[in-house]
Motif scaffolding. Structure first.
Motif, PDB file in Angstrom:
ATOM      1  N   GLN A  68       0.832  -1.213   0.000  1.00  0.00           N
ATOM      2  CA  GLN A  68       0.000   0.000   0.000  1.00  0.00           C
ATOM      3  C   GLN A  68       0.862   1.258   0.000  1.00  0.00           C
ATOM      4  OE1 GLN A  68      -2.913  -0.438  -1.043  1.00  0.00           O
ATOM      5  NE2 GLN A  68      -4.419  -0.512   0.611  1.00  0.00           N
ATOM      6  N   LYS A  69       2.014   1.193   0.674  1.00  0.00           N
ATOM      7  CA  LYS A  69       2.927   2.346   0.705  1.00  0.00           C
ATOM      8  C   LYS A  69       3.636   2.516  -0.643  1.00  0.00           C
ATOM      9  CE  LYS A  69       7.350   3.971   2.259  1.00  0.00           C
ATOM     10  NZ  LYS A  69       8.688   3.621   2.750  1.00  0.00           N
ATOM     11  N   LEU A  70       3.900   1.390  -1.292  1.00  0.00           N
ATOM     12  CA  LEU A  70       4.718   1.387  -2.507  1.00  0.00           C
ATOM     13  C   LEU A  70       3.979   1.804  -3.768  1.00  0.00           C
ATOM     14  CD1 LEU A  70       6.921  -1.822  -2.614  1.00  0.00           C
ATOM     15  CD2 LEU A  70       7.694   0.528  -2.585  1.00  0.00           C
ATOM     16  N   VAL A  71       2.731   1.357  -3.923  1.00  0.00           N
ATOM     17  CA  VAL A  71       2.043   1.523  -5.215  1.00  0.00           C
ATOM     18  C   VAL A  71       0.861   2.482  -5.091  1.00  0.00           C
ATOM     19  CG1 VAL A  71       2.747  -0.798  -5.926  1.00  0.00           C
ATOM     20  CG2 VAL A  71       0.466  -0.480  -4.930  1.00  0.00           C
ATOM     21  N   THR A  72       0.376   2.935  -6.259  1.00  0.00           N
ATOM     22  CA  THR A  72      -0.686   3.945  -6.279  1.00  0.00           C
ATOM     23  C   THR A  72      -2.091   3.338  -6.177  1.00  0.00           C
ATOM     24  OG1 THR A  72      -0.862   3.905  -8.689  1.00  0.00           O
ATOM     25  CG2 THR A  72       0.761   5.408  -7.750  1.00  0.00           C
ATOM     26  N   ASN A  73      -2.270   2.108  -6.638  1.00  0.00           N
ATOM     27  CA  ASN A  73      -3.590   1.474  -6.600  1.00  0.00           C
ATOM     28  C   ASN A  73      -3.887   0.972  -5.192  1.00  0.00           C
ATOM     29  OD1 ASN A  73      -6.031   0.511  -7.627  1.00  0.00           O
ATOM     30  ND2 ASN A  73      -5.080  -0.402  -9.420  1.00  0.00           N
ATOM     31  N   ASP A  74      -5.153   0.647  -4.930  1.00  0.00           N
ATOM     32  CA  ASP A  74      -5.545   0.171  -3.596  1.00  0.00           C
ATOM     33  C   ASP A  74      -5.489  -1.361  -3.569  1.00  0.00           C
ATOM     34  OD1 ASP A  74      -6.562  -0.309  -1.121  1.00  0.00           O
ATOM     35  OD2 ASP A  74      -8.486   0.694  -1.444  1.00  0.00           O
ATOM     36  N   VAL A  75      -4.383  -1.872  -3.035  1.00  0.00           N
ATOM     37  CA  VAL A  75      -4.148  -3.330  -3.018  1.00  0.00           C
ATOM     38  C   VAL A  75      -5.176  -4.041  -2.127  1.00  0.00           C
ATOM     39  CG1 VAL A  75      -2.365  -5.126  -2.767  1.00  0.00           C
ATOM     40  CG2 VAL A  75      -1.694  -2.797  -3.342  1.00  0.00           C
ATOM     41  N   ALA A  76      -5.746  -3.317  -1.160  1.00  0.00           N
ATOM     42  CA  ALA A  76      -6.737  -3.919  -0.248  1.00  0.00           C
ATOM     43  C   ALA A  76      -8.020  -4.307  -0.982  1.00  0.00           C
ATOM     44  CB  ALA A  76      -7.052  -2.949   0.887  1.00  0.00           C
ATOM     45  N   ARG A  77      -8.202  -3.774  -2.184  1.00  0.00           N
ATOM     46  CA  ARG A  77      -9.445  -4.046  -2.926  1.00  0.00           C
ATOM     47  C   ARG A  77      -9.434  -5.391  -3.635  1.00  0.00           C
ATOM     48  NH1 ARG A  77      -9.791   1.297  -5.618  1.00  0.00           N
ATOM     49  NH2 ARG A  77      -9.519   0.110  -7.528  1.00  0.00           N
ATOM     50  N   ILE A  78      -8.247  -6.022  -3.768  1.00  0.00           N
ATOM     51  CA  ILE A  78      -8.229  -7.275  -4.532  1.00  0.00           C
ATOM     52  C   ILE A  78      -8.383  -8.494  -3.627  1.00  0.00           C
ATOM     53  CG2 ILE A  78      -7.072  -6.442  -6.613  1.00  0.00           C
ATOM     54  CD1 ILE A  78      -4.427  -7.523  -5.533  1.00  0.00           C
ATOM     55  N   ALA A  79      -9.040  -9.490  -4.168  1.00  0.00           N
ATOM     56  CA  ALA A  79      -9.306 -10.739  -3.440  1.00  0.00           C
ATOM     57  C   ALA A  79      -8.198 -11.744  -3.730  1.00  0.00           C
ATOM     58  CB  ALA A  79     -10.657 -11.303  -3.889  1.00  0.00           C
ATOM     59  N   ASP A  80      -8.171 -12.838  -2.965  1.00  0.00           N
ATOM     60  CA  ASP A  80      -7.244 -13.936  -3.260  1.00  0.00           C
ATOM     61  C   ASP A  80      -7.485 -14.404  -4.701  1.00  0.00           C
ATOM     62  OD1 ASP A  80      -6.506 -13.703  -0.644  1.00  0.00           O
ATOM     63  OD2 ASP A  80      -7.262 -15.653   0.001  1.00  0.00           O
ATOM     64  N   THR A  81      -6.411 -14.678  -5.414  1.00  0.00           N
ATOM     65  CA  THR A  81      -6.385 -15.132  -6.817  1.00  0.00           C
ATOM     66  C   THR A  81      -6.838 -14.051  -7.814  1.00  0.00           C
ATOM     67  OG1 THR A  81      -8.556 -16.224  -7.032  1.00  0.00           O
ATOM     68  CG2 THR A  81      -6.761 -17.550  -6.101  1.00  0.00           C
ATOM     69  N   GLN A  82      -6.830 -12.801  -7.374  1.00  0.00           N
ATOM     70  CA  GLN A  82      -7.114 -11.699  -8.294  1.00  0.00           C
ATOM     71  C   GLN A  82      -5.807 -10.969  -8.624  1.00  0.00           C
ATOM     72  OE1 GLN A  82     -10.127  -8.961  -6.884  1.00  0.00           O
ATOM     73  NE2 GLN A  82     -10.497  -8.118  -8.909  1.00  0.00           N
ATOM     74  N   VAL A  83      -5.767 -10.369  -9.818  1.00  0.00           N
ATOM     75  CA  VAL A  83      -4.589  -9.634 -10.287  1.00  0.00           C
ATOM     76  C   VAL A  83      -4.938  -8.153 -10.368  1.00  0.00           C
ATOM     77  CG1 VAL A  83      -2.826  -9.482 -12.114  1.00  0.00           C
ATOM     78  CG2 VAL A  83      -4.036 -11.646 -11.741  1.00  0.00           C
ATOM     79  N   GLN A  84      -3.974  -7.307 -10.047  1.00  0.00           N
ATOM     80  CA  GLN A  84      -4.201  -5.856 -10.136  1.00  0.00           C
ATOM     81  C   GLN A  84      -3.042  -5.187 -10.875  1.00  0.00           C
ATOM     82  OE1 GLN A  84      -3.662  -3.178  -6.590  1.00  0.00           O
ATOM     83  NE2 GLN A  84      -5.854  -2.891  -6.792  1.00  0.00           N
ATOM     84  N   TYR A  85      -3.394  -4.274 -11.767  1.00  0.00           N
ATOM     85  CA  TYR A  85      -2.379  -3.450 -12.443  1.00  0.00           C
ATOM     86  C   TYR A  85      -2.169  -2.187 -11.608  1.00  0.00           C
ATOM     87  CZ  TYR A  85      -0.339  -0.054 -15.652  1.00  0.00           C
ATOM     88  OH  TYR A  85       0.479   0.908 -16.210  1.00  0.00           O
ATOM     89  N   THR A  86      -0.927  -1.770 -11.462  1.00  0.00           N
ATOM     90  CA  THR A  86      -0.670  -0.537 -10.712  1.00  0.00           C
ATOM     91  C   THR A  86       0.661   0.099 -11.086  1.00  0.00           C
ATOM     92  OG1 THR A  86      -0.463   0.457  -8.505  1.00  0.00           O
ATOM     93  CG2 THR A  86       0.377  -1.776  -8.744  1.00  0.00           C
ATOM     94  N   PRO A  87       0.712   1.431 -11.133  1.00  0.00           N
ATOM     95  CA  PRO A  87       2.007   2.102 -11.165  1.00  0.00           C
ATOM     96  C   PRO A  87       2.640   2.092  -9.764  1.00  0.00           C
ATOM     97  CG  PRO A  87       0.266   3.468 -12.146  1.00  0.00           C
ATOM     98  CD  PRO A  87      -0.401   2.358 -11.386  1.00  0.00           C
TER      99      PRO A  87
END
Length: 367
Positions: A68-87
């Motif tokens: 959460q500190k490192l990236v701009t997207n909200d990592v807390a929003r993804i579930a187990d086995t989900q992928v997220q794109y983020t800068p």
């Protein structure tokens, strides 16, 4: 420094791949030809070697807080086995890299980073881990990756696995399954604007997997695809390429990636600068354009309007699906309006162009 080879180096030569150096790696730029491979991925399917990409495992009780500190997207929003794109940003809002985060559990994440940035990203992750209970493992050298992309991808891969691919949504993954007798991780992701899958495996199994996928794809017109069409495909879909649309001096906000910036999740690197840019409005931004005169725009060509330079091209190319010469450019925000007449300086000549909407291509549609 000698360029690195992926486990598929000799396989590419066998298939007639024309090898070039890219980000310190020897990779095939094309096999039969960029245009041919591009059209095949859009209409049928192509198989890419993306084993040069970097992979990092982040584990531990503070894994989520750290990301959460490192990236701009909200990592807390993804579930187990989900992928997220983020800068991922520096404190000044410039971009360290853009990456994919695979969530295995709240305490374990698998990151996929750009090949040319592996060393820099690894150092950045380690520097930022101080004070967090996390364990970082660089898996880049022990992970190979194949990308099967195109409308026939699911049909082809289904021949080699019992995994429930039809029920796997876009940007989700199967942590462990068997493909062609090999234990792999499979995600419904890609960088082409088409449906497709990325298969992560042990480097020693990459050749067998490649051959098995190529064999299964024969009846469906599958072709091996190189870096050349990987670039034209991602570009038509207006997907950013690090070092072009994103860099240490270009923020994700300027790159038009605001939907991947979660300003309300709490503090993270670059947040203050990005919030300021959003509030005050951007001075410059990435815009799409089509050349209305003759000539192909290339990266770093000046963009001109009313006699003054207003920016520069970040990516430019002939777009095979659209049969147009188009580009992306970082330009003064005031000129980045749809329909704005501009000019691209191509070999000393000002060639007329016009700002157009992006993405230039959406699956099943084109602008």
């Amino acid at each position: 420094m000698t360029a690195k080879q992926t486990p598929l180096y000799e396989t590419h030569q066998k298939y007639g791949g024309k090898m070039v150096e890219f980000g310190g790696w020897l990779l095939p730029v094309q096999y039969t030809g960029i245009l041919d491979e591009h059209k095949t991925v859009r209409a049928k399917a192509g198989l890419f070697d993306v084993s040069h990409m970097g992979e990092v495992l982040v584990k531990g009780p503070d894994a989520l807080a750290f990301l959460q500190k490192l990236v701009t997207n909200d990592v807390a929003r993804i579930a187990d086995t989900q992928v997220q794109y983020t800068p991922m940003c520096y404190p000044d809002g410039g971009t360290v890299d853009d990456l994919l985060i695979y969530r295995r559990s709240q305490a374990e994440y698998f990151l996929v980073i750009n090949a040319a940035n592996i060393d820099k990203d690894w150092q950045w992750l380690q520097e930022n881990s101080a004070g967090f209970q996390v364990e970082l493992t660089n898996l880049s050298a022990v992970t190979a990756e194949l990308a099967l992309q195109g409308p026939m991808a699911e049909t082809i891969l289904s021949k080699l696995t019992d995994a429930p691919l039809a029920g796997l949504p876009y940007y989700w993954f199967i942590p462990e399954t068997i493909v062609a007798g090999k234990k792999v991780m499979v995600s419904r992701t890609g960088y082409t604007g088409e449906d497709g899958f990325e298969i992560y495996c042990h480097p020693q199994e990459a050749v067998d997997l490649w051959e098995a996928v190529m064999e299964a794809g024969k009846p469906y017109g599958l072709m091996p695809a190189g870096l050349g069409c990987r670039d034209t495909l991602r570009f038509e879909a207006a997907l950013p390429l690090y070092g072009h649309e994103l860099s240490a001096t270009i923020t994700p906000m300027e790159a038009g990636l605001c939907k991947f910036i979660s300003l309300d999740k709490g503090e993270f690197n670059g947040r203050n600068v990005l919030a300021q840019q959003k509030q005050a409005g951007l001075k410059r931004k990435i815009a799409g354009f089509a050349v209305t005169g003759r000539g192909i725009p290339r990266a770093e060509y000046p963009v001109v309007c009313e006699g003054k330079t207003i920016g520069s091209v970040t990516t430019g190319s002939y777009a095979p699906t659209l049969d147009k010469n188009i580009g992306l450019a970082l330009m003064e925000a005031g000129y980045a309006k749809i329909g704005q007449k501009i000019a691209i300086e191509i070999r000393g000549k000002q060639v007329p162009a016009e700002v157009i909407p992006k993405p230039f291509y959406r699956k099943g549609k084109q602008s």
